[in-house]
Design a protein around this motif. Structure first.
Motif, PDB file in Angstrom:
ATOM      1  N   SER A  29      76.618  17.175  16.689  1.00 50.93           N
ATOM      2  CA  SER A  29      77.211  18.238  17.500  1.00 50.93           C
ATOM      3  C   SER A  29      77.828  19.327  16.620  1.00 50.93           C
ATOM      4  O   SER A  29      77.945  20.470  17.033  1.00 50.93           O
ATOM      5  CB  SER A  29      78.258  17.671  18.456  1.00 50.93           C
ATOM      6  N   GLU A  30      78.197  18.977  15.370  1.00 51.71           N
ATOM      7  CA  GLU A  30      78.777  19.955  14.453  1.00 51.71           C
ATOM      8  C   GLU A  30      77.712  20.814  13.780  1.00 51.71           C
ATOM      9  O   GLU A  30      78.023  21.834  13.166  1.00 51.71           O
ATOM     10  CB  GLU A  30      79.578  19.275  13.343  1.00 51.71           C
ATOM     11  N   THR A  31      76.456  20.402  13.866  1.00 53.18           N
ATOM     12  CA  THR A  31      75.368  21.157  13.243  1.00 53.18           C
ATOM     13  C   THR A  31      75.144  22.446  14.017  1.00 53.18           C
ATOM     14  O   THR A  31      75.247  22.476  15.238  1.00 53.18           O
ATOM     15  CB  THR A  31      74.062  20.336  13.245  1.00 53.18           C
ATOM     16  N   LYS A  32      74.846  23.505  13.284  1.00 55.28           N
ATOM     17  CA  LYS A  32      74.538  24.782  13.919  1.00 55.28           C
ATOM     18  C   LYS A  32      73.099  25.140  13.559  1.00 55.28           C
ATOM     19  O   LYS A  32      72.725  25.141  12.393  1.00 55.28           O
ATOM     20  CB  LYS A  32      75.481  25.871  13.426  1.00 55.28           C
ATOM     21  N   VAL A  33      72.295  25.437  14.576  1.00 54.20           N
ATOM     22  CA  VAL A  33      70.904  25.815  14.374  1.00 54.20           C
ATOM     23  C   VAL A  33      70.751  27.280  14.770  1.00 54.20           C
ATOM     24  O   VAL A  33      71.154  27.672  15.863  1.00 54.20           O
ATOM     25  CB  VAL A  33      69.948  24.931  15.207  1.00 54.20           C
ATOM     26  N   ILE A  34      70.183  28.052  13.862  1.00 49.88           N
ATOM     27  CA  ILE A  34      69.902  29.459  14.126  1.00 49.88           C
ATOM     28  C   ILE A  34      68.405  29.579  14.353  1.00 49.88           C
ATOM     29  O   ILE A  34      67.610  29.352  13.438  1.00 49.88           O
ATOM     30  CB  ILE A  34      70.302  30.367  12.938  1.00 49.88           C
ATOM     31  N   LEU A  35      68.000  29.889  15.577  1.00 48.92           N
ATOM     32  CA  LEU A  35      66.590  30.098  15.892  1.00 48.92           C
ATOM     33  C   LEU A  35      66.302  31.576  15.659  1.00 48.92           C
ATOM     34  O   LEU A  35      66.903  32.439  16.303  1.00 48.92           O
ATOM     35  CB  LEU A  35      66.302  29.724  17.344  1.00 48.92           C
ATOM     36  N   SER A  36      65.401  31.861  14.730  1.00 42.86           N
ATOM     37  CA  SER A  36      65.165  33.252  14.370  1.00 42.86           C
ATOM     38  C   SER A  36      63.708  33.658  14.543  1.00 42.86           C
ATOM     39  O   SER A  36      62.800  32.827  14.456  1.00 42.86           O
ATOM     40  CB  SER A  36      65.602  33.495  12.926  1.00 42.86           C
ATOM     41  N   HIS A  37      63.538  34.937  14.779  1.00 41.47           N
ATOM     42  CA  HIS A  37      62.203  35.535  14.838  1.00 41.47           C
ATOM     43  C   HIS A  37      62.307  36.909  14.190  1.00 41.47           C
ATOM     44  O   HIS A  37      63.236  37.661  14.487  1.00 41.47           O
ATOM     45  CB  HIS A  37      61.737  35.689  16.287  1.00 41.47           C
ATOM     46  N   VAL A  38      61.365  37.206  13.302  1.00 41.22           N
ATOM     47  CA  VAL A  38      61.342  38.513  12.657  1.00 41.22           C
ATOM     48  C   VAL A  38      60.151  39.291  13.188  1.00 41.22           C
ATOM     49  O   VAL A  38      59.010  38.841  13.094  1.00 41.22           O
ATOM     50  CB  VAL A  38      61.253  38.391  11.120  1.00 41.22           C
ATOM     51  N   GLY A  57      53.503  49.776  20.081  1.00 37.48           N
ATOM     52  CA  GLY A  57      52.104  49.461  20.367  1.00 37.48           C
ATOM     53  C   GLY A  57      51.929  48.176  21.136  1.00 37.48           C
ATOM     54  O   GLY A  57      52.604  47.914  22.125  1.00 37.48           O
ATOM     55  N   ASP A  58      51.001  47.343  20.677  1.00 36.19           N
ATOM     56  CA  ASP A  58      50.614  46.126  21.394  1.00 36.19           C
ATOM     57  C   ASP A  58      51.384  44.885  20.950  1.00 36.19           C
ATOM     58  O   ASP A  58      50.955  43.770  21.208  1.00 36.19           O
ATOM     59  CB  ASP A  58      49.108  45.877  21.196  1.00 36.19           C
ATOM     60  N   GLU A  59      52.513  45.024  20.279  1.00 36.46           N
ATOM     61  CA  GLU A  59      53.248  43.864  19.815  1.00 36.46           C
ATOM     62  C   GLU A  59      53.865  43.111  20.999  1.00 36.46           C
ATOM     63  O   GLU A  59      54.074  43.658  22.067  1.00 36.46           O
ATOM     64  CB  GLU A  59      54.343  44.292  18.845  1.00 36.46           C
ATOM     65  N   VAL A  60      54.167  41.848  20.756  1.00 38.03           N
ATOM     66  CA  VAL A  60      54.770  41.014  21.790  1.00 38.03           C
ATOM     67  C   VAL A  60      56.116  41.611  22.188  1.00 38.03           C
ATOM     68  O   VAL A  60      56.934  41.923  21.339  1.00 38.03           O
ATOM     69  CB  VAL A  60      54.977  39.579  21.255  1.00 38.03           C
ATOM     70  N   PRO A  61      56.348  41.791  23.485  1.00 40.33           N
ATOM     71  CA  PRO A  61      57.610  42.382  23.927  1.00 40.33           C
ATOM     72  C   PRO A  61      58.817  41.541  23.511  1.00 40.33           C
ATOM     73  O   PRO A  61      58.774  40.318  23.515  1.00 40.33           O
ATOM     74  CB  PRO A  61      57.479  42.426  25.444  1.00 40.33           C
ATOM     75  N   TYR A  62      59.876  42.235  23.186  1.00 38.11           N
ATOM     76  CA  TYR A  62      61.123  41.612  22.751  1.00 38.11           C
ATOM     77  C   TYR A  62      61.600  40.545  23.730  1.00 38.11           C
ATOM     78  O   TYR A  62      61.985  39.457  23.326  1.00 38.11           O
ATOM     79  CB  TYR A  62      62.189  42.703  22.592  1.00 38.11           C
ATOM     80  N   ARG A  63      61.564  40.831  24.994  1.00 36.28           N
ATOM     81  CA  ARG A  63      62.090  39.892  26.003  1.00 36.28           C
ATOM     82  C   ARG A  63      61.301  38.583  26.010  1.00 36.28           C
ATOM     83  O   ARG A  63      61.874  37.516  26.199  1.00 36.28           O
ATOM     84  CB  ARG A  63      62.056  40.555  27.391  1.00 36.28           C
ATOM     85  N   HIS A  64      59.997  38.655  25.787  1.00 36.06           N
ATOM     86  CA  HIS A  64      59.174  37.446  25.726  1.00 36.06           C
ATOM     87  C   HIS A  64      59.618  36.560  24.556  1.00 36.06           C
ATOM     88  O   HIS A  64      59.738  35.345  24.695  1.00 36.06           O
ATOM     89  CB  HIS A  64      57.698  37.818  25.585  1.00 36.06           C
ATOM     90  N   ILE A  65      59.872  37.175  23.426  1.00 32.95           N
ATOM     91  CA  ILE A  65      60.331  36.435  22.240  1.00 32.95           C
ATOM     92  C   ILE A  65      61.684  35.797  22.524  1.00 32.95           C
ATOM     93  O   ILE A  65      61.908  34.625  22.228  1.00 32.95           O
ATOM     94  CB  ILE A  65      60.424  37.384  21.024  1.00 32.95           C
TER      95      ILE A  65
END
Length: 141
Positions: A29-38, A57-65
């Motif tokens: 429970s003390e562990t912190k996980v950072i889920l990241s996308h660049v 352009g045709d990149e994946v929309p931010y909200r989907h990520i």
């Protein structure tokens, strides 16, 4: 035990494998996980506001990520945060790891070889070389 783990996800087929590998750790429970996308930079970097993804352009929309990362976040048994940034993928992963003082980076590997690896480069290899913490590279099947 790792206190802070940065997980680099790109929405590819390896994302599930990376999350499965993370699940092999005993996350306290003390562990912190950072889920990241660049979001890879598009050449308009001079116009970008730092740490705010811009989609062209045709990149994946931010909200989907964001929704994808939130779905993984809900399944974690520990503290977690989501980071979505724009820039050079390897550099941004290392930068986020430094900001959060990560003990471990978990990243997937596309398994490129030969000329394709030379031309496209290897994000995971660059992260391994530049990170100041341990890096777990999850190879795709």
């Amino acid at each position: 035990m790792f206190k802070t783990i940065l997980v680099a996800l790109d929405g590819s087929q390896s994302t599930e494998q990376v999350m499965e590998a993370l699940g092999q750790f005993r996350l306290e429970s003390e562990t912190k996980v950072i889920l990241s996308h660049v979001v890879p930079a598009t050449g308009y970097e001079f116009e970008l506001i730092a740490d705010k993804p811009h989609i062209y352009g045709d990149e994946v929309p931010y909200r989907h990520i964001e929704k994808l990362l939130e779905s993984y976040q809900e399944k974690l048994p520990c503290q977690s945060e989501i980071e979505i940034v724009t820039g050079d993928v390897a550099e941004e992963i290392v930068r986020l790891a430094n900001i959060y003082h990560a003990d471990l980076i978990v990243i997937g590997c596309r398994g490129l070889t030969g000329l394709k690896r030379i031309l496209e480069g290897s994000v995971s290899s660059q992260v391994v070389g530049e990170a100041v913490c341990s890096v777990l590279v999850v190879k795709g099947i």
